[in-house]
Design a protein around this motif. Structure first.
Motif, short mmCIF file in Angstrom:
data_model
loop_
_atom_site.label_atom_id
_atom_site.label_comp_id
_atom_site.label_asym_id
_atom_site.label_seq_id
_atom_site.Cartn_x
_atom_site.Cartn_y
_atom_site.Cartn_z
N GLN A 124 28.67 -3.88 39.28
CA GLN A 124 27.71 -4.96 39.08
C GLN A 124 26.27 -4.48 38.99
O GLN A 124 25.41 -5.18 38.48
CB GLN A 124 27.85 -6.00 40.20
N ASN A 146 21.49 -5.99 37.72
CA ASN A 146 22.75 -6.69 37.87
C ASN A 146 23.36 -7.04 36.51
O ASN A 146 22.64 -7.19 35.52
CB ASN A 146 22.53 -7.96 38.70
N TYR A 155 20.26 -14.90 38.63
CA TYR A 155 21.40 -14.28 39.30
C TYR A 155 21.14 -12.83 39.66
O TYR A 155 21.78 -12.28 40.56
CB TYR A 155 22.66 -14.47 38.46
N TYR A 178 24.16 -9.68 48.07
CA TYR A 178 24.65 -8.33 48.36
C TYR A 178 23.95 -7.73 49.58
O TYR A 178 24.57 -7.02 50.37
CB TYR A 178 24.49 -7.41 47.14
N ASN A 238 21.93 -12.44 43.45
CA ASN A 238 22.85 -11.37 43.83
C ASN A 238 22.19 -10.34 44.73
O ASN A 238 22.84 -9.78 45.62
CB ASN A 238 23.43 -10.70 42.58
N ASN A 271 29.88 -12.45 41.24
CA ASN A 271 29.43 -12.84 42.58
C ASN A 271 30.48 -13.66 43.33
O ASN A 271 30.44 -13.72 44.57
CB ASN A 271 28.09 -13.57 42.51
#
Length: 954
Positions: free
Chosen positions: A193, A200, A207, A215, A211, A157
């Motif tokens: 990712q 992820n 996360y 994103y 994320n 990230n």
């Protein structure tokens, strides 16, 4: 030199001003979550590090904390503009790339987030201080050049923030080289990712959530500039489902990896809305068990759809995969467990980044709920592999292999009984020399424990659970909130922790096996007993107050032995299953279904005709029924209809053999019903656990006068036997009860829901129908009285109600049902003129309800793979279609739970609109109550008040 101010405007998402944050900053106080407040110095000091914390330092130099000032300044706040300009300009002048205040100033991610803050400020300086645009543009170009250099790139990230910033810099500078480079890098990163399941790679639930949001924000930046999203964006779009699966029944994230709680509410997808609203909004994922290749198993007992409160459902998770993921922990095989509103077993959480005794502990293998080997150091790059996963209608069986320790074979097997709602965990250690193995269980905050000889009794308020150990002697110990050595703690936030007991089971040897049962109790402390067996493996009897069940665990299989109750031909073997003409399974093939249903109906009809004729002796009639039984069993075996979806063969065999279930061991509940055909017309025959005789009517129901006593009346409807309990009490109102979902591990079939409480109301005569559609498959819990494709139940039920009402002299008929029973009550109301429907949070369109539950019912009932398949009769699945088709709009009294948005908007709302369109507004009345969020059943008190009001209105 020129900046594209329109880009900055497009890239500024939202225009709201956080006035509280602005006032704090203007008052000289800086707060950057999760850290304490800090007084800003009179003299700016970019080397400040008041808390000795890398996260604080990084946020300080991201300049994101200045964003509230920028927004307020654009809205006309002069003081906010002056402060923003002073600090931003000072940072640029004080932190050139070649000589920053500290080394972390231009570190990855910090540089990217700061670059975007500078880009978004361009319109502000254009409008309020255009003479300052030169230094701003110079700094943006400097950041773009830095971000474009691959030597400065981070990973995961951190790289995401850098690519996002480079894209914005390139667009605002009008330099498409930077923008295209950023797009290319971003697309490659996104593809690595996120995998094809939308999971992820960073190894932590928090996360996976973070994320997704980060994103998505970056993708919206491409959208704003008219750029196509990269192909891997399709993977990212799948992420909300994984986030929902990783959310426990209490609405918080399971704490795998660097995760300290949190909620998915900000995601805004239907699946995350559902799990963050206690099931009141959105819709749940389709699966109860989800295995993600990136290293997660998430499973639960349900989504709160069947009147078991969502927050009371059982949930467990197991992590696996590599031990060195970016935000992961060395936790492969670690298990968490939640049930009955309590998080019984948890992961320790994150605590912080950086170095501390607490962080070192939380990050260690020894802090997680798995097996460790004393005096053996786990490999840093260890991998825990999911080597086998088996799911049946009764159980999930997962086997993990762990290579964390040199020369030591370690496996963990996790078995979840769907019917019993408990876990069996088998840990096996094989070492070349004797070792000491510790099996750890990290209890959740607030969970109390009492150690026994072979068990640990757990409690949290009124809830009870157990960790029970079978097999050889296990030494048990526990620790809570110890500082030296540091143990017995769980992280609850940034640098926050609470004492939480850790239980350790220890054994020593070269070949060690832990057999552990995790179970909650309903009103009791669960009990576990080893049962002798001649089969390979081991056998346990588990009693939870909800169910008593025997589970046999073999080397590769799991099954649930039942005491013989003359249920089948134990010596028969199953022949090869012949293919069908359609290529479908026999349960879905129209020809096979017709043949099986005809055989079942014909067998019962033949046997009943012999009873009616009376010519043959009782022994001869019994022999004939045994021959019919063999024909049915042979037909089932030849079509693979053995167990699971058997299209009613087991129920028919029980009828023909007169099998009375539950007599061998009354504590154990079997998924199949008892016999319901009284071949000998014995007035004393009571095969169910209701204190009423069973009277069979063949295929024609007759009731010429009021019966003297209560009884269960059964009627053959095609291949099914429809049970109707009747209490012929005096009164002018006949109440008809229809049930919703049934927990088949807990309740014996047939079930007459609310029967006893309805009789206590003393409201007159009562009928209760049990749904024989459940006989078609042993795992179906809710079937909406669909019957079969060739034998719908509702016309027969309507005729039985009309006949009974006439025999009893009833003036009114009230059809009462909740959820799926409410759907059936509405459908039945269209067939009984003058009936009043009392429906509580009903479904009205099965195609707009839980696909998992609906498809599980329509497959055996209607022979359709799902409710949307061609050939489905809309009127059988949709109340509105049935009312329109029959031009019938019965009077409806609706009990609506304000906390159940799914039913209020998707089911009750369309029903009201239909009545308005038909000009029948006066025929539908709603009583709104607050039963709590999600799909919840009214308790007896609320039910009684509702029915009482209905009776008074007649």
């Amino acid at each position: 030199m020129a900046l594209d101010f329109a880009v900055a405007d497009r890239q500024t998402f939202g225009s709201s001003v956080n006035r509280e944050a602005v006032d704090r900053l203007l008052g000289g106080e800086l707060v950057m979550s999760p850290h304490p407040a800090w007084r800003l110095p009179e003299t700016i000091d970019w080397a400040a590090d008041p808390f000795g914390d890398v996260n604080w330092r990084s946020q300080f130099h991201m300049l994101r904390w200045l964003d509230p000032l920028r927004r307020a300044a654009r809205a006309g706040d002069d003081a906010a503009f002056a402060m923003w300009l002073r600090w931003a300009q000072d940072w640029v002048h004080s932190n050139p790339r070649g000589a920053p205040a500290h080394e972390w100033v231009w570190s990855d991610m910090v540089d990217g987030i700061r670059a975007i803050q500078l880009c978004l400020a361009a319109p502000l300086l254009r409008d309020r201080s255009p003479e300052d645009l030169d230094w701003l543009e110079t700094s943006i170009r400097d950041h773009a050049e830095h971000l474009a250099d691959p030597a400065n790139l981070g990973h995961s990230n951190h790289a995401l923030h850098q690519h996002e910033a480079l894209f914005v810099c390139g667009r605002i500078l009008g330099d498409e080289r930077y923008a295209e480079l950023a797009r290319s890098r971003f697309g490659e990163l996104l593809a690595t990712q996120y995998d094809e399941q939308g999971m992820n790679a960073e190894g932590a639930v928090a996360y996976h959530y973070n994320n997704y949001l980060w994103y998505e924000r970056a993708l919206k930046r491409f959208d704003a500039e008219g750029f196509a999203r990269p192909p891997a964006a399709a993977r990212h779009a799948l992420a909300p489902e994984g986030i929902a699966h990783a959310t426990r029944p209490d609405g918080t994230f399971v704490g795998i990896g660097d995760t300290d709680g949190g909620s998915p509410r900000r995601v805004g997808a239907p699946v995350t809305d559902y799990v963050s609203s206690d099931g009141a909004e959105g819709e749940p994922p389709a699966d109860l068990l989800k295995i993600y290749d990136r290293g997660y198993v998430f499973a639960r007992s349900g989504w709160g759809e069947t009147e078991r409160n969502y927050d009371e459902e059982t949930f467990f998770s197991v992590s696996f995969g590599r031990a060195d993921r970016v935000h992961g922990h060395p936790d492969g095989g670690s298990l968490t467990y939640s049930a009955d509103t309590v998080n019984w077993i948890v992961d320790p959480g994150k605590f912080q980044y950086g170095r501390s005794i607490a962080r070192r502990h939380m990050l260690s293998r020894a802090a997680h709920s798995l097996v460790s080997i004393i005096d053996a150091t786990p490999r840093k790059g260890a991998t825990v592999e999911l080597v086998r996963s088996t799911r049946t209608e009764n159980a999930y069986d997962l086997l993990f292999r762990d290579n964390s320790f040199e020369d030591i074979a370690l496996t963990r097997r996790v078995i979840y009984s769907q019917s019993g709602d408990y876990l069996v965990v088998v840990d096996h250690v094989v070492a070349p020399l004797p070792v000491t193995a510790h099996q750890r269980w990290q209890l959740g905050p607030g969970v109390s424990s009492v150690l026994g000889r072979h068990r640990v009794d757990l409690s949290h308020g009124d809830q009870r659970a157990v960790l029970a150990f079978s097999g050889t002697y296990t030494e048990l110990a526990q620790v809570t909130g110890s500082e030296d050595p540091f143990d017995g703690w769980v992280s609850t936030g940034w640098k926050q922790k609470v004492p939480a007991t850790a239980v350790t089971a220890s054994k020593r040897g070269e070949n060690i096996r832990f057999i552990t049962v995790l179970a909650t109790g309903e009103g009791i402390a669960p009990s576990i007993r080893a049962v002798p067996t001649e089969e390979r493996g081991f056998r346990l009897e588990v009693t939870t107050g909800r169910v008593t069940e025997v589970i046999h665990v073999g080397n590769e299989t799991v099954h649930f032995p039942q005491e013989s109750e003359d249920d089948g031909d134990a010596e028969a073997t199953n022949p090869p299953v012949l293919a069908t003409a359609s290529g479908r399974s026999h349960a879905l093939d129209p020809g096979s279904r017709r043949e099986v249903f005809d055989l079942i109906a014909g067998a019962r009809a033949t046997a009943w005709a012999a009873v009616a004729d009376g010519a043959a002796t009782a022994e001869a009639r019994s022999d004939e029924r045994l021959l019919l039984t063999r024909d049915l069993l042979d037909a089932g075996r030849g079509r693979g209809l053995v167990g699971g979806v058997d299209l009613g063969i087991t129920a028919a065999v029980a009828d023909l053999r007169g099998t009375v279930r539950g007599r061998v061991n009354p504590r154990k509940v079997q998924p199949h019903r008892t016999a319901l055909v009284n071949w000998e017309r014995d007035e004393a025959w009571r095969p169910t656990f209701y204190p009423m005789p069973v009277r069979h009517h063949g295929d024609r129901f007759a009731l010429e006068r009021r019966p003297e006593t209560a009884a269960i009346h059964t009627l053959a409807v095609g291949p099914l036997v429809l049970p109707m309990a009747l209490q012929p009490a005096p009164g002018r109102v006949l109440t008809v009860l229809l049930h919703g979902a049934i927990d088949r591990a807990r309740h014996r079939l047939p079930v007459f829901q609310r029967w006893r409480f309805q009789l206590e109301l003393d409201a007159g005569p009562t009928i209760a129908f049990a749904d024989p559609t459940l006989d078609l498959a042993d795992s179906v819990r809710l079937a909406w009285y669909l019957g079969t494709d060739t034998a719908p139940l509702l016309p027969a039920m309507a005729e039985m109600v009309r006949t009974t009402a006439a025999a009893l002299g009833a003036e009114h008929v009230v059809l009462a049902g909740s959820s799926g029973g409410g759907f059936a009550a509405l459908q039945l109301g269209a067939l009984i003129p003058g009936a009043v429907v009392a429906a509580m949070s009903p479904q009205t369109d099965l195609r707009n309800y839980s696909r998992r539950l609906v498809d599980a019912a329509v497959a055996p009932a209607l022979g359709l793979p799902d409710a949307t398949a061609d050939g489905a009769d809309p009127a059988r699945l949709n109340v509105l279609e049935a009312f329109r088709t029959q031009e019938a709009y019965p009077r409806v009294e609706l009990l609506s739970n304000s906390g159940d948005a799914v039913h209020v908007t998707r089911h009750e709302g369309p029903l009201r609109e239909l009545y308005r369109e038909a000009g029948r507004d006066d025929a539908l009345r709603t009583t709104t109550v607050d039963l709590g969020p999600g799909h919840r059943a009214a308790d007896n008190e609320a039910y009684g008040r509702f029915l009482g009001a209905v009776y008074e209105s007649l």
